[in-house]
Design a protein around this motif. Structure first.
Motif, PDB file in Angstrom:
ATOM      1  N   UNK A  43       7.052  -2.473 -50.669  1.00  0.00           N
ATOM      2  CA  UNK A  43       5.894  -3.503 -51.989  1.00  0.00           C
ATOM      3  C   UNK A  43       6.315  -4.418 -51.214  1.00  0.00           C
ATOM      4  N   UNK A  44       5.118  -5.184 -51.472  1.00  0.00           N
ATOM      5  CA  UNK A  44       4.504  -7.198 -50.612  1.00  0.00           C
ATOM      6  C   UNK A  44       5.327  -8.295 -51.463  1.00  0.00           C
ATOM      7  N   UNK A  45       5.444  -9.202 -50.987  1.00  0.00           N
ATOM      8  CA  UNK A  45       6.076  -9.941 -51.264  1.00  0.00           C
ATOM      9  C   UNK A  45       5.596 -10.151 -53.166  1.00  0.00           C
ATOM     10  N   UNK A  46       3.735  -9.232 -53.012  1.00  0.00           N
ATOM     11  CA  UNK A  46       3.475  -9.906 -54.411  1.00  0.00           C
ATOM     12  C   UNK A  46       3.784  -8.658 -55.733  1.00  0.00           C
ATOM     13  N   UNK A  47       4.687  -8.279 -55.024  1.00  0.00           N
ATOM     14  CA  UNK A  47       4.893  -7.009 -55.154  1.00  0.00           C
ATOM     15  C   UNK A  47       3.913  -5.235 -55.661  1.00  0.00           C
ATOM     16  N   UNK A  48       3.003  -5.582 -54.563  1.00  0.00           N
ATOM     17  CA  UNK A  48       1.842  -4.599 -54.163  1.00  0.00           C
ATOM     18  C   UNK A  48       2.495  -3.228 -53.813  1.00  0.00           C
ATOM     19  N   UNK A  49       2.168  -2.497 -54.337  1.00  0.00           N
ATOM     20  CA  UNK A  49       2.904  -0.750 -53.185  1.00  0.00           C
ATOM     21  C   UNK A  49       1.777  -0.761 -51.988  1.00  0.00           C
ATOM     22  N   UNK A  50       2.575  -1.077 -50.997  1.00  0.00           N
ATOM     23  CA  UNK A  50       1.718  -1.075 -49.253  1.00  0.00           C
ATOM     24  C   UNK A  50       2.334   0.050 -48.777  1.00  0.00           C
ATOM     25  N   UNK A  51       3.413   1.289 -49.350  1.00  0.00           N
ATOM     26  CA  UNK A  51       3.168   2.211 -48.469  1.00  0.00           C
ATOM     27  C   UNK A  51       4.138   3.359 -49.710  1.00  0.00           C
ATOM     28  N   UNK A  52       3.758   4.242 -49.720  1.00  0.00           N
ATOM     29  CA  UNK A  52       4.921   5.778 -50.282  1.00  0.00           C
ATOM     30  C   UNK A  52       5.325   6.889 -49.561  1.00  0.00           C
ATOM     31  N   UNK A  53       6.525   7.349 -49.727  1.00  0.00           N
ATOM     32  CA  UNK A  53       6.846   8.450 -49.268  1.00  0.00           C
ATOM     33  C   UNK A  53       7.596   9.696 -50.522  1.00  0.00           C
ATOM     34  N   UNK A  69       7.860   1.363 -43.188  1.00  0.00           N
ATOM     35  CA  UNK A  69       6.869   0.101 -42.561  1.00  0.00           C
ATOM     36  C   UNK A  69       5.724   0.408 -41.482  1.00  0.00           C
ATOM     37  N   UNK A  70       5.956   1.425 -41.021  1.00  0.00           N
ATOM     38  CA  UNK A  70       4.380   1.825 -39.647  1.00  0.00           C
ATOM     39  C   UNK A  70       3.273   2.599 -40.873  1.00  0.00           C
ATOM     40  N   UNK A  71       3.379   2.342 -42.265  1.00  0.00           N
ATOM     41  CA  UNK A  71       2.822   2.922 -43.097  1.00  0.00           C
ATOM     42  C   UNK A  71       1.674   1.863 -43.306  1.00  0.00           C
ATOM     43  N   UNK A  72       2.588   0.430 -43.760  1.00  0.00           N
ATOM     44  CA  UNK A  72       2.597  -0.668 -44.004  1.00  0.00           C
ATOM     45  C   UNK A  72       1.697  -1.055 -43.390  1.00  0.00           C
ATOM     46  N   UNK A  73       2.128  -1.311 -42.206  1.00  0.00           N
ATOM     47  CA  UNK A  73       0.874  -1.687 -40.731  1.00  0.00           C
ATOM     48  C   UNK A  73       0.198  -1.101 -40.631  1.00  0.00           C
TER      49      UNK A  73
END
Length: 158
Positions: A43-53, A69-73
């Protein structure tokens, strides 16, 4: 007799949840379990999902930090700090975040920080259940502290 009753009850519970052959038994605590899958999310600071497995239920949370981390990047996030529970404080994650210059905020679990596991590739520590788990996903039936207090060596969990 009680053990047999528990085994039969567990078997019936698993059958009632799913006929999915890939689903596995996971643990939230030592005494509570579930049958199915886990969703590991970033999750980002704004609680937005940035990656999932998505994994089967017996998998450890900490094993998927690098992938998250890699998926978020890849999704365009700039990752400078990761906050997680004790499951994320394993050696590989500490080394990875140090290498990537990412701050890892995660409490070290005494089983990891004080333990001396000679066969660490055979067992993982499940912080939710508070026990070690074999590669087949079976939870240890008991744990014990070994070593004496007040000596030159730390006590360890076995």
């Amino acid at each position: 007799l009680n053990l047999l009753k528990e085994v039969v009850e567990d078997y019936q519970t698993q059958l009632s949840y799913s006929s999915d052959e890939d689903a596995r038994k996971g643990h939230k605590t030592t005494d509570s379990s579930f049958f199915g899958y886990k969703t590991h999310i970033a999750l980002s600071d704004e609680r937005i999902i940035t990656a999932a497995v998505i994994t089967t239920g017996e998998k450890s949370d900490g094993k998927y930090l690098q992938e998250l981390i890699e998926k978020s990047k890849q999704a365009g996030m700039e990752v400078d700090t990761v906050i997680g529970d004790t499951a994320y404080s394993e050696k590989a994650n500490i080394e990875y975040t140090k290498e990537e210059k990412i701050a890892l905020v995660s409490k070290l679990n005494p089983a990891i920080s004080e333990g001396n596991r000679k066969e660490e590739d055979k067992f993982e520590y499940n912080k939710d259940a508070g026990r070690f788990v074999c590669k087949a996903g079976h939870l240890a039936v008991r744990k014990a502290r070994t070593g004496k207090k007040g000596q030159n060596r730390n006590q360890t969990e076995t």
